[in-house]
Design an enzyme around this catalytic site. Structure first.
Site, mmCIF file in Angstrom:
data_model
loop_
_atom_site.group_PDB
_atom_site.id
_atom_site.type_symbol
_atom_site.label_atom_id
_atom_site.label_comp_id
_atom_site.label_asym_id
_atom_site.label_seq_id
_atom_site.Cartn_x
_atom_site.Cartn_y
_atom_site.Cartn_z
ATOM 1 C CE LYS A 22 -59.281 -44.612 45.140
ATOM 2 N NZ LYS A 22 -60.385 -44.891 45.040
ATOM 3 N N GLY B 276 -54.219 -50.005 38.991
ATOM 4 C CA GLY B 276 -53.574 -51.258 39.478
ATOM 5 C C GLY B 276 -53.381 -51.209 41.114
ATOM 6 C CE LYS C 24 -66.150 -43.220 57.122
ATOM 7 N NZ LYS C 24 -65.688 -42.945 58.295
ATOM 8 C CG HIS D 28 -65.896 -54.067 41.486
ATOM 9 N ND1 HIS D 28 -64.714 -53.296 41.374
ATOM 10 C CD2 HIS D 28 -66.402 -54.085 40.380
ATOM 11 C CE1 HIS D 28 -64.552 -52.695 40.373
ATOM 12 N NE2 HIS D 28 -65.521 -53.294 39.507
ATOM 13 C CG HIS E 38 -56.435 -53.996 44.029
ATOM 14 N ND1 HIS E 38 -57.789 -53.908 45.006
ATOM 15 C CD2 HIS E 38 -55.624 -53.269 44.778
ATOM 16 C CE1 HIS E 38 -57.306 -53.162 46.185
ATOM 17 N NE2 HIS E 38 -55.959 -52.935 45.948
ATOM 18 C CE LYS F 150 -62.904 -55.186 38.067
ATOM 19 N NZ LYS F 150 -63.194 -54.568 36.639
ATOM 20 C CG ASN G 165 -61.778 -49.025 34.197
ATOM 21 O OD1 ASN G 165 -61.837 -50.050 34.589
ATOM 22 N ND2 ASN G 165 -60.851 -48.233 34.333
ATOM 23 N NE ARG H 9 -59.200 -50.445 30.671
ATOM 24 C CZ ARG H 9 -59.805 -51.297 31.540
ATOM 25 N NH1 ARG H 9 -60.416 -52.243 30.799
ATOM 26 N NH2 ARG H 9 -59.468 -51.477 32.560
ATOM 27 N NE ARG I 234 -60.887 -61.105 34.699
ATOM 28 C CZ ARG I 234 -60.383 -59.816 34.535
ATOM 29 N NH1 ARG I 234 -59.193 -59.554 34.684
ATOM 30 N NH2 ARG I 234 -61.194 -58.781 34.698
HETATM 31 P P1 ADP Z 1 -56.813 -48.583 40.967
HETATM 32 O O1 ADP Z 1 -57.390 -47.516 39.563
HETATM 33 O O2 ADP Z 1 -55.557 -48.552 41.235
HETATM 34 O O3 ADP Z 1 -57.436 -50.052 40.566
HETATM 35 P P2 ADP Z 1 -59.408 -47.854 42.310
HETATM 36 O O4 ADP Z 1 -59.788 -46.550 42.610
HETATM 37 O O5 ADP Z 1 -60.259 -48.724 41.276
HETATM 38 O O6 ADP Z 1 -57.762 -47.936 42.073
HETATM 39 O O7 ADP Z 1 -59.344 -48.805 43.481
HETATM 40 C C1 ADP Z 1 -58.974 -50.264 43.651
HETATM 41 C C2 ADP Z 1 -59.336 -50.871 44.965
HETATM 42 O O8 ADP Z 1 -58.991 -50.241 46.012
HETATM 43 C C3 ADP Z 1 -60.805 -51.058 45.056
HETATM 44 O O9 ADP Z 1 -61.236 -52.025 44.277
HETATM 45 C C4 ADP Z 1 -61.078 -51.108 46.464
HETATM 46 O O10 ADP Z 1 -60.827 -52.699 46.610
HETATM 47 C C5 ADP Z 1 -60.056 -50.336 47.109
HETATM 48 N N1 ADP Z 1 -60.665 -48.820 47.491
HETATM 49 C C6 ADP Z 1 -60.414 -47.614 46.595
HETATM 50 N N2 ADP Z 1 -61.444 -46.965 47.211
HETATM 51 C C7 ADP Z 1 -61.661 -47.453 48.157
HETATM 52 C C8 ADP Z 1 -62.473 -46.783 49.167
HETATM 53 N N3 ADP Z 1 -63.031 -45.636 49.246
HETATM 54 N N4 ADP Z 1 -63.148 -47.477 50.243
HETATM 55 C C9 ADP Z 1 -62.473 -48.817 50.380
HETATM 56 N N5 ADP Z 1 -61.800 -49.610 49.394
HETATM 57 C C10 ADP Z 1 -61.108 -48.649 48.400
#
Ligand code: ADP
Length: 447
Positions: free
Chosen positions: A158, A164, A201, A208, A235, A237, A290, A292, A338
């Protein structure tokens, strides 16, 4: 107390902020782009200022134009809403340096929590559960391989600056790791100008669950309980609800207190959402913060009775939070649907155009947050969300029935919308049982 707020946003959230200002008895000024010149909510503000052409880069994302609009209209503060500049720490800093109160956290707290690596480090210190993974940014693929050996695959790569869903890669074997890190780094550098990536992991089956929190500048932090937003596509909602169905009271207490502790430790003022993934045993792990107000804040307002937007404005003006943790309790259940101008039968293709027929549902427990009126033209330029239906009832079962009833009263024509899909979801047996995970909707749409 603030006297005049500049609203640096558009659509339903601009209207939501106008309403909060009216309820607080303070003035508000709305900015708009040429694409929104006819938007009916602009008449509800004390003043409206055109800040440029339709493309957001020349209007809603233009910091100099927004600051100039605040200056010429005599505002003392700026509300960023969500999206656009809401999570831009540089913008928060420019507001402050130009002597405007930024309605949100300090730019320092925003930068600290907005960077996923520093946020995770902060969370560890505050004893908030995080996914096992690398300690910080990965400098060398060998480090990630070591992490993989220790905690096992699958892993997810990540981006520290991610948003996004960009700059993320799921990795199932050691051989895939080095190329995935390279790709994610390139993608993150191009998208965010920051190529730092980390690994953690990867959880296959997750819900969520996110916690609404709010802090003030006097060191107080209160949580307003959790929301479940597992019903999502790519991603994004689609349905959010509060409280999370089936969450064990002890786990609820843990996750909500963890979130409040994190923002307290970050000296955070304003509304924030701490997002978690929850596994089948209801263990939870921090996803991100987040910094905000979020699209789905109304479901929390319905079950707690707290006006989150108005409270955010009051704490930005220096007031302490008007409630303590013990004053907050959960009353009933709330669901938000939504309503997007999209065609679910054509892979959710945007469906802009003029809304000739518009009828909003009503009755007890039914709230519509929308800027749409009959004759409104949905511009093709921006996000496709045109309305939020929020329904409140004493129990989840009653809330689902009432949501169906409200959806059946709603007319938005002739454009395509997600209304029909929401109707189907309210009848879906997994949804009714509260058995959704984050892949539930995508599985359903494939059938
Ligand atoms: P962004 O800021 O790009 O939206 P997030 O950290 O919120 O990134 O992660 C977006 C999505 O990616 C999560 O809602 C989930 O579906 C998936 N995700 C992120 N990290 C993990 C993880 N450790 N295990 C499983 N899914 C993950």
């Amino acid at each position: 107390m603030l006297k005049r707020v500049l609203i640096a946003n558009r659509g339903e959230i601009a209207l939501r902020i106008i309403r909060a200002c009216r309820d607080l008895g303070i003035e508000c000024v709305c900015v708009f782009s040429e694409a929104d010149a006819e938007a009916p909510y602009l008449k509800l503000a004390d003043k409206a200022v055109c800040i440029g052409p339709g493309p957001a880069s020349q209007s809603y994302l233009s910091i100099p134009r927004i600051i100039a609009a605040a200056e010429i209209t005599g505002c003392d503060s700026i509300h960023p809403g969500y999206g656009f500049l809401a999570e831009n720490a540089h913008f928060a800093e420019v507001c402050k340096d130009s002597n405007f109160v930024f309605i949100g956290p300090s730019h320092e707290a925003m930068a600290l929590l907005g960077d996923k690596i520093s946020c995770k480090q902060m969370a560890r210190k505050a004893k908030v559960p995080v996914f096992p993974g690398s300690d910080g940014a990965i400098e060398d693929p060998e480090e990630a391989i070591e992490v993989g050996k220790k905690i096992g695959f699958p892993l997810i790569v990540k981006a520290a600056a991610g948003g996004g869903g960009r700059g993320m890669r799921v990795v199932r074997t050691e051989a895939e790791l080095a190329p995935a890190i390279k790709q994610a780094t390139q993608e993150a550098s191009a998208a965010f100008g920051n190529g730092a990536v980390y690994v953690e992991k990867f959880l296959e089956h997750a819900r969520h669950v996110e916690v609404q929190v709010i802090g003030d500048s006097h060191g107080n932090a209160v949580h307003l309980y959790e929301r479940d937003c597992s019903t999502q596509r790519r991603h994004q909602k689609l349905i959010e609800e509060a409280p999370g169905p089936g969450i064990d009271p002890k786990k609820r207490d843990d996750v909500c207190k963890s979130a409040a502790r994190l923002i307290k430790n970050a000296a955070y003022s304003g509304a924030a959402t701490v997002e978690f993934l929850m596994d089948e045993k209801q263990n939870f792990y921090l996803l991100e913060v987040n910094t905000r107000v979020q699209v789905e804040h109304p479901v929390t307002e319905m079950i707690t009775g707290v006006d989150i937007v108005a409270t955010g404005i009051r704490v930005a003006g220096g007031e302490p939070l008007p409630f303590k943790q013990k004053d907050i309790s959960i009353n009933g259940h709330a669901i938000e649907c939504r309503i997007n101008a999209e065609n679910p039968d054509r892979n959710f293709a945007p469906s802009p155009g003029t809304i000739e027929q518009f009828a909003a549902p009503g009755g007890l427990g039914v709230r519509m947050d929308t800027h749409v009126v009959p004759g409104y033209r949905v511009p093709p330029t921006y996000d496709s969300m045109i309305a939020k239906l929020i329904v409140h009832a004493p129990t989840r079962e009653a809330c689902i029935r009432r949501t169906k009833r409200a959806l059946s009263e709603m007319r938005i024509e002739p454009i395509h919308t997600t209304i029909g899909l929401h109707m189907q979801l309210m009848d879906n047996s997994s949804f009714k049982k509260g058995g959704m995970d984050i892949h539930f909707l995508e599985r359903l749409l494939k059938k």
